[in-house]
Design an enzyme around this catalytic site. Structure first.
Site, PDB file in Angstrom:
ATOM      1  CE1 TYR A   1      -3.960  10.980 -12.739  1.00  0.00           C
ATOM      2  CE2 TYR A   1      -4.069  12.138 -14.841  1.00  0.00           C
ATOM      3  CZ  TYR A   1      -3.734  11.013 -14.108  1.00  0.00           C
ATOM      4  OH  TYR A   1      -3.167   9.934 -14.726  1.00  0.00           O
TER       5      TYR A   1
ATOM      6  CG  ASP B   1      -1.829   1.173   1.335  1.00  0.00           C
ATOM      7  OD1 ASP B   1      -1.631   2.153   0.594  1.00  0.00           O
ATOM      8  OD2 ASP B   1      -2.756   1.127   2.166  1.00  0.00           O
TER       9      ASP B   1
ATOM     10  CE  LYS C   1      -0.347  10.362 -12.897  1.00  0.00           C
ATOM     11  NZ  LYS C   1       0.345   9.167 -12.362  1.00  0.00           N
TER      12      LYS C   1
ATOM     13  CG  ASN D   1       0.442   1.206 -12.627  1.00  0.00           C
ATOM     14  OD1 ASN D   1       0.181   1.825 -13.653  1.00  0.00           O
ATOM     15  ND2 ASN D   1      -0.465   0.479 -11.979  1.00  0.00           N
TER      16      ASN D   1
END
Length: 252
Positions: free
Chosen positions: A167, A62, A171, A89
């Protein structure tokens, strides 16, 4: 590939891009640890691949839990003594909150998984990556994390991507993380890359993407198996308007 079997770990690999990447790396002859936080889902995913003759084993990890990360690193150390490929990922998708509507909780939750998790996992496994002849670290990024793609051309489709702040910001942070690790490790055989999977049909977007997880996995595995003369710190993959993956330098 080395004569000795290479060892890979893919986080968040019980479905989607992570699952397809675990499959592809195993098909290339690697021993793959399929990482997932949920034991039932992770075990089922690993068993699917193992039933197909692939060397894939579930490992509980986790990325928001330091103890879980440390335990996973200790297990790989005990069982293998090294790690050749790390694919960061694990991540979550967009809350679709425009800048003026973003909350602290939304920021904290997504950064905890998409950004902090990648750093803590990388640091926990770096001693094992250093034990490999030429390890590879691949961080899953996105074109929406590119400052140039998102901000430079008002006529571009990417510039119109206004609906979310959180988001893309995570990134963009992943891209910086990739570059900074690449600089720190530039005098080692370890290469660090950021993969751009493209708009992939996953649970993140209600499976509306036009690319498949298998196509995305091709990008990830290309970066996970870079030759010794390849550059480090690449930001590479499926960009808008490009049929083939391209390598983008500079202002990500």
């Amino acid at each position: 590939m080395n004569a000795e079997r290479e060892i890979a770990l893919v986080t968040g690999a019980n479905k989607g891009i992570g699952f397809a990447t675990a499959r592809k790396l195993a098909e290339l002859g690697m021993t793959v640890y399929l990482g997932a936080r949920d034991e039932t889902r992770g075990t089922h995913a690993a068993e699917q691949l193992h039933a197909g003759g692939l060397d894939v084993t579930y490992i509980q990890i986790d990325v928001t839990d330091d103890k879980s990360i440390a335990a996973a690193a200790e297990r790989v150390k005990t069982e293998r003594g090294k790690l050749d490929v790390l694919v960061n990922n694990a991540g979550i998708g967009s809350p679709d909150a425009i800048p003026s509507e973003v909350t602290r909780a939304q920021l904290r939750n997504m950064f905890e998984i998409n950004v902090f998790g990648s750093v803590v996992v990388t640091n926990a496994f770096l001693p094992l990556l250093r034990q490999a002849p030429a390890a590879r670290i691949v961080n899953i990024s996105s074109e929406v994390g590119s400052l140039s793609a998102m901000l430079d051309d008002p006529e571009s489709m990417m510039y119109q991507y206004l609906r979310d702040l959180v988001y893309p910001t995570t990134k963009a942070a992943v891209n910086m993380i990739t570059g900074q690790y690449a600089k720190e490790l530039r005098d080692t055989p370890i290469k660090v890359s950021a993969a751009i999977p493209g708009y992939v049909a996953t649970d993140f977007n209600g499976r509306t993407g036009h690319r498949t997880p298998e196509q995305a996995a091709e990008i990830v595995t290309t970066l996970a198996t870079l030759p010794a003369d390849a550059p480090t710190g690449q930001y590479w993959g499926s960009l808008t308007g490009a049929e083939d993956g391209v390598h983008q330098h500079g202002r990500w």
